[in-house]
Design a protein around this motif. Sequence first.
Motif, short mmCIF file in Angstrom:
data_model
loop_
_atom_site.label_atom_id
_atom_site.label_comp_id
_atom_site.label_asym_id
_atom_site.label_seq_id
_atom_site.Cartn_x
_atom_site.Cartn_y
_atom_site.Cartn_z
N ARG A 199 -1.15 17.37 -81.00
CA ARG A 199 -2.37 17.32 -81.80
C ARG A 199 -2.85 18.73 -82.12
O ARG A 199 -2.64 19.66 -81.33
N GLU A 200 -3.47 18.85 -83.26
CA GLU A 200 -4.11 20.12 -83.60
C GLU A 200 -5.25 20.38 -82.62
O GLU A 200 -6.02 19.48 -82.28
N GLU A 201 -5.31 21.59 -82.13
CA GLU A 201 -6.38 21.96 -81.19
C GLU A 201 -7.73 21.84 -81.89
O GLU A 201 -7.98 22.50 -82.90
N VAL A 202 -8.59 20.98 -81.37
CA VAL A 202 -9.90 20.75 -81.96
C VAL A 202 -10.96 20.88 -80.87
O VAL A 202 -10.90 20.18 -79.85
N THR A 203 -11.91 21.76 -81.07
CA THR A 203 -13.01 21.88 -80.12
C THR A 203 -13.98 20.72 -80.31
O THR A 203 -13.92 19.99 -81.32
N ILE A 204 -14.86 20.53 -79.35
CA ILE A 204 -15.85 19.46 -79.48
C ILE A 204 -16.71 19.67 -80.73
O ILE A 204 -17.02 18.72 -81.46
N GLU A 205 -17.06 20.90 -81.02
CA GLU A 205 -17.88 21.18 -82.21
C GLU A 205 -17.10 20.89 -83.49
O GLU A 205 -17.65 20.32 -84.45
N GLN A 206 -15.83 21.26 -83.53
CA GLN A 206 -15.01 20.95 -84.70
C GLN A 206 -14.85 19.45 -84.88
O GLN A 206 -14.87 18.94 -86.01
N ARG A 207 -14.69 18.75 -83.78
CA ARG A 207 -14.57 17.30 -83.84
C ARG A 207 -15.83 16.67 -84.41
O ARG A 207 -15.78 15.73 -85.21
N ARG A 208 -16.98 17.20 -84.01
CA ARG A 208 -18.24 16.66 -84.53
C ARG A 208 -18.36 16.90 -86.03
O ARG A 208 -18.89 16.06 -86.77
N THR A 209 -17.87 18.04 -86.50
CA THR A 209 -17.90 18.32 -87.93
C THR A 209 -17.03 17.33 -88.69
O THR A 209 -17.42 16.83 -89.77
N LEU A 210 -15.86 16.99 -88.15
CA LEU A 210 -14.98 16.00 -88.78
C LEU A 210 -15.63 14.63 -88.78
O LEU A 210 -15.57 13.90 -89.78
#
Length: 512
Positions: A199-210
């Motif tokens: 999986r692409e590395e996604v931070t919690i903040e990036q995940r929330r943006t998605l």
Amino acid sequence: MEVRHGTSRVLVDCGLFQGTRTLEKLNYEPFSFEVDGISAVILTHAHIDHSGLLPKLVAAGYSGPIFCTAATRDLLYHMLPDAGRIQEYEAERRNRRADRADAGEIEPVYTEADALAAFNQAHPLGFKQWFEPAPGFKARFWNAGHILGSASVELEVGGSRLLFSGDLGPNHKAFHPDPEAPAGFDHVICESTYGDRVREEVTIEQRRTLLEAEIKAALTRGGNLVIPVFALERTQELLLDIASLINSGRLPHPRVFIDSPLASRATEVFARHANDLEDMGDGEVFQHPSFHYVASATESMRLNQMSGAIIMAASGMCEAGRIRHHLRHNLSRRQSTVLFVGFQAAGSLGRTILDGADRVRISGHDVSVRAQIRRLEGYSAHADQDDLLRWIEARQPIAGSLFLSHGETGATETLRRMAQPVCTNHTIVLPQIGECYALPSASAARRLKTGKPELHDAVSRDWQNDYAEFATRLKSALNSIDSASARREALAKMNSILRSYSDHRFQRKQEG
């Protein structure tokens, strides 16, 4: 998995088979071991594919302890009775179906009463705390970082040191610290759910943006955003992120319905363990004013008349529960969106939809798929390939064998190939259902009994998946034929083919 030593027998997990109907049928079969010979059960976590046959085990006469972490026991109080109610409901529903009128009565695998009895045998223990589950066995739990209370199991028995990974979480997951365990084992049994996926590395903040983008796009279309969720962990992570988006002003106050009594009860357990959870942020989370917990089936049905709402319903793979009627009422609506945020096993309804089916069969109904089908990867509770390889490398040296289990064929085989460079001093084994191995100290595992090769392919897809797909397309295929007489001719040919198979099998039986 059953571990034997002397006269002692210990089970590590006792889970419900999930996926294809062929696998589901295994839940109805007798256990492959003698129930009265089991000394103890060690449970890695509360997910039903690891705990879901405990009530059947107890109903079959097991009266010994079920060792688990304290949070796992708190979750079992809700998870097991819910599973019992689902078993009873699904048996009743299938028995009512018109297409089963001539079939025999289906009995539930177990009942709610069996599940409550199983819960009463659960014994909570802390992480890193040695205990003796049975004579000749010594064990302790290590944080697995998968869900609340999840653990890997270290086992010392017969001079061998074993480690069962359970399900492993990814690094930097919300709520929990990264998985941990010691190094230097004789044999390691590791899950491989995402062994073929990075999986692409996604931070919690990036995940929330998605997630923010998916919610805004779905609600702009005017329909509902339907999210199939696992009641445990996935629901709570979504609530955490949605609450954070609202509290920070990035989302208005959408109507969010949590349509799963089990998810509601599991959320209460999370709230009780809030001091042990990471990444909780500021402001209200689980009791946010935008969240509405749906209790009764009547309330759930009323949501079918709604538009512009977020509906989170179980089950996560769409195989049971309230999500099925929400899909029946939303899949055919072009303005609706279905957002998948979790693993979809091959053969499940969720996987069929995600793979692009234009029609699906839900509870005996053919449903057109016109809704937007979306997927968001950042919520997986499972380690991906890179996480698994790091975990395996950190367990070195392994003196005997590495077993790769709990994964579809492609995932397990890919992980075996990728793990080979760090596994030069021991063998890698891909066990099949029903196999038995000797696990000696400081040497490779030896297979003592073969498994059931006929079940190998059923892990991913079976004939009933093919039948469901064929049945949903049959009517439209017949309608595409020019004349009624030609349609009848096509049906006659299909019946002739089926009869020829029956005649062939009958002849072989006569000759045999």
